[in-house]
Motif scaffolding. Sequence first.
Motif, mmCIF file in Angstrom:
data_model
loop_
_atom_site.group_PDB
_atom_site.id
_atom_site.type_symbol
_atom_site.label_atom_id
_atom_site.label_comp_id
_atom_site.label_asym_id
_atom_site.label_seq_id
_atom_site.Cartn_x
_atom_site.Cartn_y
_atom_site.Cartn_z
ATOM 1 N N PRO A 12 -59.395 82.686 -6.173
ATOM 2 C CA PRO A 12 -58.243 82.023 -5.314
ATOM 3 C C PRO A 12 -58.472 82.298 -4.031
ATOM 4 O O PRO A 12 -59.470 83.005 -3.428
ATOM 5 N N PRO A 13 -57.981 80.988 -3.193
ATOM 6 C CA PRO A 13 -58.186 81.034 -1.699
ATOM 7 C C PRO A 13 -57.664 82.337 -0.962
ATOM 8 O O PRO A 13 -56.732 82.905 -1.562
ATOM 9 N N HIS A 14 -57.877 82.795 0.284
ATOM 10 C CA HIS A 14 -57.572 83.639 1.004
ATOM 11 C C HIS A 14 -55.898 82.981 1.432
ATOM 12 O O HIS A 14 -56.202 82.119 2.234
ATOM 13 N N ARG A 15 -54.999 83.653 1.148
ATOM 14 C CA ARG A 15 -53.542 83.225 1.721
ATOM 15 C C ARG A 15 -52.767 84.453 2.398
ATOM 16 O O ARG A 15 -52.779 85.578 1.851
ATOM 17 N N ARG A 16 -51.998 84.138 3.489
ATOM 18 C CA ARG A 16 -50.988 84.790 3.811
ATOM 19 C C ARG A 16 -49.514 84.483 3.462
ATOM 20 O O ARG A 16 -49.283 83.343 3.343
ATOM 21 N N LEU A 17 -49.283 85.482 2.181
ATOM 22 C CA LEU A 17 -48.219 84.816 1.725
ATOM 23 C C LEU A 17 -46.752 85.188 2.328
ATOM 24 O O LEU A 17 -46.269 86.342 2.202
ATOM 25 N N MET A 18 -45.980 84.122 2.769
ATOM 26 C CA MET A 18 -44.974 84.304 3.652
ATOM 27 C C MET A 18 -44.052 83.371 2.974
ATOM 28 O O MET A 18 -42.954 83.017 3.960
ATOM 29 N N ALA A 19 -44.106 82.867 1.754
ATOM 30 C CA ALA A 19 -43.034 82.332 1.044
ATOM 31 C C ALA A 19 -42.003 83.719 0.454
ATOM 32 O O ALA A 19 -42.468 84.511 0.639
ATOM 33 N N LYS A 322 -42.891 68.350 4.838
ATOM 34 C CA LYS A 322 -44.344 68.595 3.915
ATOM 35 C C LYS A 322 -45.610 68.519 4.823
ATOM 36 O O LYS A 322 -46.333 69.592 4.276
ATOM 37 N N PRO A 323 -45.725 67.624 5.418
ATOM 38 C CA PRO A 323 -47.150 67.684 6.018
ATOM 39 C C PRO A 323 -47.250 68.717 6.890
ATOM 40 O O PRO A 323 -48.471 69.349 7.024
ATOM 41 N N MET A 324 -46.255 69.307 7.537
ATOM 42 C CA MET A 324 -46.494 70.580 8.412
ATOM 43 C C MET A 324 -46.804 71.773 7.437
ATOM 44 O O MET A 324 -47.532 72.957 8.054
ATOM 45 N N ARG A 325 -45.947 72.028 6.504
ATOM 46 C CA ARG A 325 -46.104 73.151 5.741
ATOM 47 C C ARG A 325 -47.751 72.861 4.973
ATOM 48 O O ARG A 325 -48.350 73.968 4.666
ATOM 49 N N ARG A 326 -48.245 71.712 4.761
ATOM 50 C CA ARG A 326 -49.553 71.529 4.249
ATOM 51 C C ARG A 326 -50.626 72.189 5.366
ATOM 52 O O ARG A 326 -51.662 72.697 5.049
ATOM 53 N N ARG A 327 -50.332 71.762 6.691
ATOM 54 C CA ARG A 327 -51.228 72.052 7.493
ATOM 55 C C ARG A 327 -51.106 73.423 7.718
ATOM 56 O O ARG A 327 -52.298 74.365 7.989
ATOM 57 N N LEU A 328 -50.154 74.346 7.755
ATOM 58 C CA LEU A 328 -50.078 75.667 7.545
ATOM 59 C C LEU A 328 -50.930 76.451 6.468
ATOM 60 O O LEU A 328 -51.524 77.228 6.844
ATOM 61 N N LEU A 329 -50.871 75.867 5.347
ATOM 62 C CA LEU A 329 -51.631 76.341 4.253
ATOM 63 C C LEU A 329 -53.312 76.024 4.520
ATOM 64 O O LEU A 329 -53.953 76.778 4.458
ATOM 65 N N ASP A 330 -53.387 74.703 4.876
ATOM 66 C CA ASP A 330 -54.695 74.063 5.007
ATOM 67 C C ASP A 330 -55.544 74.735 6.191
ATOM 68 O O ASP A 330 -56.696 75.129 6.159
ATOM 69 N N GLU A 331 -54.859 74.815 7.376
ATOM 70 C CA GLU A 331 -55.606 75.187 8.429
ATOM 71 C C GLU A 331 -55.448 76.676 8.776
ATOM 72 O O GLU A 331 -56.150 77.327 9.444
ATOM 73 N N PHE A 332 -54.441 77.175 8.330
ATOM 74 C CA PHE A 332 -54.065 78.643 8.573
ATOM 75 C C PHE A 332 -54.000 79.544 7.582
ATOM 76 O O PHE A 332 -53.920 80.678 7.758
ATOM 77 N N GLY A 333 -54.102 79.026 6.483
ATOM 78 C CA GLY A 333 -53.974 79.873 5.043
ATOM 79 C C GLY A 333 -52.744 80.532 4.899
ATOM 80 O O GLY A 333 -52.584 81.555 4.228
ATOM 81 N N ILE A 334 -51.518 79.844 5.466
ATOM 82 C CA ILE A 334 -50.087 80.471 5.613
ATOM 83 C C ILE A 334 -49.390 79.803 4.744
ATOM 84 O O ILE A 334 -49.114 78.658 4.849
#
Length: 384
Positions: A12-19, A322-334
């Motif tokens: 699994p990728p490294h994620r900060r789980l903030m959902a 959507k694009p910004m949540r995608r950026r949070l995930l791809d660029e910041f792992g959040i």
Amino acid sequence: MGEPSIPPRFEPPHRRLMAPGPSTADIRVRQAMAQPVIGHLDPATGQLLNEIQAMLRTVFRTDNVLTFPVSGTGTAGMECALMNVLEPGEVALLVVGGAFAERMVEIASRCGAEVQVIGGEWGRPVPDSEVAAALKEHPDAKIVGVVHAETSTGVLQPLEGIGELCRDHGAMLVVDAVASLGGIPVEVDAWGIDVCYSGSQKCLSVPPGLAPITFSERAVHVRTNRATPMHSFYLDVLPISQYLGSERLYHHTAPISMLYGLHEGLRMVLEEGLDQRWRRHAELGAELLAALQERGFDPYAPEGHRLPEVVCGRLPDWVDDKPMRRRLLDEFGIEVAGGLGDLAGKVWRLGLMGESCTRDNVDAVLSAIDVLAASVRSGVSSDA
Ligand SMILES: *Cc1c(COP(=O)(O)O)cnc(C)c1O
């Protein structure tokens, strides 16, 4: 046909789980889950279950004997709660203010109950007076069902007064504490709750797969004296209580690795202490909310009813969901969550649950949002 190709080991990728779920599972919990598998009838499993039950009673603040983790996620807890106590044709009064309460309506209807909705407006907490009026109008109500922490809206529905109203009218109080247990106060006995269920992966910070639940003596009596059979075999609490009791009668194979994880997670909850845990969520939740407000995210929930562990903010104009949540995930792992149903594209929901509720996470998500805001101001498009 070529050779079947075996994919590489999944990492699994490294994620900060903030959902608002799942939340971060501590290394202690994950290591506990890696221990060797033992059998569901092993005496050691019996001891493990007894200890989990005792810790769950402490966390639920109850003396209820029938307190255990349902094998399944929070929704299995919801089905277990409603299916055991509802029979076809019985009246279920359900307080509705969001998606998870609507799920209760769906399940109660599938039980054949006659559902009456109290409230019904997303985001609006229901005052005790409306529950009292509904109980007066439906004196034969079997249950009142309430979602304590409505994850789809970030609204806290107060429960303190509802238990007594139920008692006065002979109805049982069924509470969804999936997103509240371990994060904000839940007082099963003091609030007169008859059935209360939760989920492992929210404020308890254990991976998804178990749904802690507790039944009062009155609720057990109702199940025992049903006129019609239980439609679910798997979620029937009578045989489950025979497995949990000293007979240890096999009902279904206990998901042992998940139980190891829950045991360690509950130990961590009790080591921290419920009061300190509630304080941590209250403080960091308030801080995150205030900082988001400064950035143009208006709280969706009315003041005084805002959950600290699910911060739900309306999106300011500059945010493209959507694009910004995608950026949070791809660029910041959040990982943060968008809106459900009609709130899709209109809100973000940020979870600060259990081990995810840290100052480091608050700082990280705010600085990531600041970077997004700056890139919008400077005209750098996300798909450049
Ligand atoms: C997450 C959640 C559920 C459903 O739990 P699952 O683990 O997704 O099955 C039910 N109620 C509330 C309030 C929740 O937040």
